[in-house]
Write a protein that holds these residues in place. Structure first.
Motif, mmCIF file in Angstrom:
data_model
loop_
_atom_site.group_PDB
_atom_site.id
_atom_site.type_symbol
_atom_site.label_atom_id
_atom_site.label_comp_id
_atom_site.label_asym_id
_atom_site.label_seq_id
_atom_site.Cartn_x
_atom_site.Cartn_y
_atom_site.Cartn_z
ATOM 1 N N GLU A 182 10.490 2.508 3.995
ATOM 2 C CA GLU A 182 8.979 3.199 4.620
ATOM 3 C C GLU A 182 8.458 4.604 4.709
ATOM 4 O O GLU A 182 8.134 5.282 5.073
ATOM 5 C CB GLU A 182 8.625 2.106 5.001
ATOM 6 C CG GLU A 182 6.951 1.671 5.936
ATOM 7 C CD GLU A 182 6.517 1.510 6.692
ATOM 8 O OE1 GLU A 182 5.475 1.164 7.086
ATOM 9 O OE2 GLU A 182 7.318 0.092 6.916
ATOM 10 N N ALA A 183 10.316 4.630 6.056
ATOM 11 C CA ALA A 183 9.795 6.057 6.854
ATOM 12 C C ALA A 183 10.435 6.829 5.812
ATOM 13 O O ALA A 183 9.499 7.675 6.887
ATOM 14 C CB ALA A 183 11.798 5.320 7.696
ATOM 15 N N SER A 213 0.843 -1.050 -0.111
ATOM 16 C CA SER A 213 0.049 -0.413 0.075
ATOM 17 C C SER A 213 1.169 1.004 -0.324
ATOM 18 O O SER A 213 0.621 2.549 -0.839
ATOM 19 C CB SER A 213 -0.760 0.248 1.308
ATOM 20 O OG SER A 213 0.208 0.221 2.429
ATOM 21 N N ALA A 214 1.783 2.197 0.808
ATOM 22 C CA ALA A 214 2.606 2.592 0.846
ATOM 23 C C ALA A 214 4.069 2.653 0.036
ATOM 24 O O ALA A 214 4.435 3.346 -0.342
ATOM 25 C CB ALA A 214 2.924 3.151 2.566
ATOM 26 N N VAL A 215 4.273 1.280 -0.054
ATOM 27 C CA VAL A 215 5.766 1.725 -0.610
ATOM 28 C C VAL A 215 5.123 -0.151 -1.578
ATOM 29 O O VAL A 215 5.661 -0.892 -1.164
ATOM 30 C CB VAL A 215 7.174 1.260 0.115
ATOM 31 C CG1 VAL A 215 8.888 0.644 -0.434
ATOM 32 C CG2 VAL A 215 7.579 1.930 1.536
ATOM 33 N N VAL A 239 5.558 11.599 -0.759
ATOM 34 C CA VAL A 239 5.073 10.840 -1.378
ATOM 35 C C VAL A 239 5.447 9.554 -1.346
ATOM 36 O O VAL A 239 6.161 9.064 -0.414
ATOM 37 C CB VAL A 239 5.672 11.463 -3.075
ATOM 38 C CG1 VAL A 239 5.996 13.459 -3.078
ATOM 39 C CG2 VAL A 239 7.209 11.313 -2.404
ATOM 40 N N THR A 240 5.008 8.590 -2.506
ATOM 41 C CA THR A 240 5.106 7.056 -2.369
ATOM 42 C C THR A 240 6.268 6.953 -2.751
ATOM 43 O O THR A 240 6.711 7.074 -3.312
ATOM 44 C CB THR A 240 3.337 6.255 -3.146
ATOM 45 O OG1 THR A 240 2.335 6.656 -2.360
ATOM 46 C CG2 THR A 240 3.921 4.750 -3.135
ATOM 47 N N ALA A 253 4.112 13.428 -9.733
ATOM 48 C CA ALA A 253 3.666 12.019 -9.589
ATOM 49 C C ALA A 253 3.077 11.325 -8.900
ATOM 50 O O ALA A 253 2.121 10.469 -8.535
ATOM 51 C CB ALA A 253 5.136 11.619 -10.738
ATOM 52 N N GLY A 254 3.369 11.890 -7.369
ATOM 53 C CA GLY A 254 2.840 11.344 -6.224
ATOM 54 C C GLY A 254 3.780 10.485 -5.757
ATOM 55 O O GLY A 254 3.388 9.384 -4.879
ATOM 56 N N GLN A 255 5.044 10.312 -6.413
ATOM 57 C CA GLN A 255 5.800 9.043 -5.995
ATOM 58 C C GLN A 255 7.408 9.140 -6.623
ATOM 59 O O GLN A 255 7.706 10.112 -7.382
ATOM 60 C CB GLN A 255 5.237 7.849 -7.055
ATOM 61 C CG GLN A 255 5.723 7.790 -7.841
ATOM 62 C CD GLN A 255 5.232 6.778 -8.940
ATOM 63 O OE1 GLN A 255 4.433 5.900 -8.666
ATOM 64 N NE2 GLN A 255 5.557 6.271 -10.173
ATOM 65 N N ILE A 256 8.260 8.917 -5.292
ATOM 66 C CA ILE A 256 9.692 8.532 -5.894
ATOM 67 C C ILE A 256 9.650 7.546 -6.668
ATOM 68 O O ILE A 256 9.562 6.683 -5.318
ATOM 69 C CB ILE A 256 10.738 8.892 -4.926
ATOM 70 C CG1 ILE A 256 12.051 9.207 -5.440
ATOM 71 C CG2 ILE A 256 10.289 9.153 -3.716
ATOM 72 C CD1 ILE A 256 12.965 10.300 -4.016
ATOM 73 N N VAL A 257 10.764 7.024 -7.035
ATOM 74 C CA VAL A 257 11.101 6.171 -7.519
ATOM 75 C C VAL A 257 12.554 5.200 -7.145
ATOM 76 O O VAL A 257 13.634 5.892 -7.903
ATOM 77 C CB VAL A 257 11.275 5.242 -8.923
ATOM 78 C CG1 VAL A 257 11.727 3.930 -9.786
ATOM 79 C CG2 VAL A 257 9.514 5.958 -9.452
#
Length: 301
Positions: A87-88, A19-21, A95-96, A56-60
């Motif tokens: 996760e931390a 869900s989060a990572v 962002v996700t 984007a709401g996320q970092i890869v």
């Protein structure tokens, strides 16, 4: 955070969705071009992240799946110190964090090319690597020497003591570079050179040691002491290799100073809150926790 029990294998890696990572195959990761100059000077709220990441709401972030206790599969789930850190960091960044499993030898090139924003992969911050990426240095590190139990046969913590022996290292890793660059030390002392055998992961290196194919392992202190503790009836930790103290760093493409500073601030948040120490203690990685977070081994951008 909950991890599902199923694993879906993609073209380049094992994908674990949570869900989060979340984890996905590298070939499916879509990352905007980091060279977009507009992003470098844009503002993005409290976290300081580039707008392209906030939008984007996320970092890869690239990682691995076969190093205990930092990133490995257990009962169909990706777990470990680096996974808990991801996760931390997600909470700090707002962002996700999307984790992508990639081979170690494609990590820095993939980050430099913009396929991944950063890496969590036990990477030593070295001057040659800083030609390709910048590092947020987040952990103490070094290399350790391991032999079969009671079979050191003169192998110690100095490079000279390895001469005449067959040594196992991970291909493309820091230890290979260190030892490959110091082979002349044996000739200078009038002894036979050591032979380096390279392996893809820690499990293969361990099996080679126990089977007698190699006489010792030189590997990072991030994961190796834990591995030895799980096999202390068969393996012996000789000590830390002399002269190797490069910190572990989170690599980021060199044209991403805003992202480097945002990630540094997030790491500092984990350190100051005590969350970092709690995660390290959980995975018996207390020795990794630094006094401060630096960039490029303290040299800055």
């Amino acid at each position: 955070m909950k991890f599902p029990k199923t694993i879906r294998r993609g073209v380049l890696g094992v994908a674990v969705a949570f869900s989060a990572v979340s984890l996905l195959a590298a070939c499916n990761a879509v990352v905007p071009n980091p060279a977009d100059a507009a992003d470098q000077n844009s503002s993005s709220g409290a976290t300081g992240l580039p707008d392209r990441i906030v939008d984007a709401g996320q970092i890869v972030i690239a990682t691995g799946e076969n190093t205990v206790p930092t990133h490995f599969l257990k009962d169909g789930e990706l777990v470990g110190f680096n996974i808990d850190i991801a996760e931390a960091l997600e909470k700090e960044l707002g962002v996700t964090v999307k984790l992508v499993v990639v081979p170690f030898d494609s990590l820095l090139g993939g980050i430099a090319a913009g396929r991944y924003d950063a890496g969590l992969y036990n990477v030593s911050d070295r001057a040659d690597r800083r030609e390709v990426v910048d590092f947020i240095d987040y952990a103490n590190s070094g290399s350790v020497v391991v032999t079969r139990k009671g079979e050191a046969n003169g192998i110690g913590t100095s490079v000279d003591s390895l001469c005449g022996h067959t040594i196992g290292v991970n291909g493309g890793g820091n230890e290979f570079s260190i030892l490959d660059n110091q082979k002349d030390a044996c000739a200078d002392s009038g002894t036979e050179p050591y032979v380096l055998e390279t392996f893809q992961d820690d499990g293969a290196t361990r099996q080679a040691l126990l089977s007698g194919r190699i006489e010792a392992i030189v590997d990072g202190m991030t994961a190796t002491p834990y591995m030895v503790s799980q096999h202390d009836d068969e393996m012996e930790l000789i000590g830390k290799l002399e002269g190797d103290s490069a910190p572990l760093g989170m690599p980021v493409a060199k044209d991403q100073p805003q992202l480097v500073n945002a990630l540094k601030a997030a790491w500092e948040g984990l350190l100051e809150s005590g969350a970092y120490s709690e995660i390290a203690e959980k995975w018996s990685e207390d020795a990794l926790v630094p006094d401060e977070i630096t960039i490029n081994d303290g040299k800055g951008l």
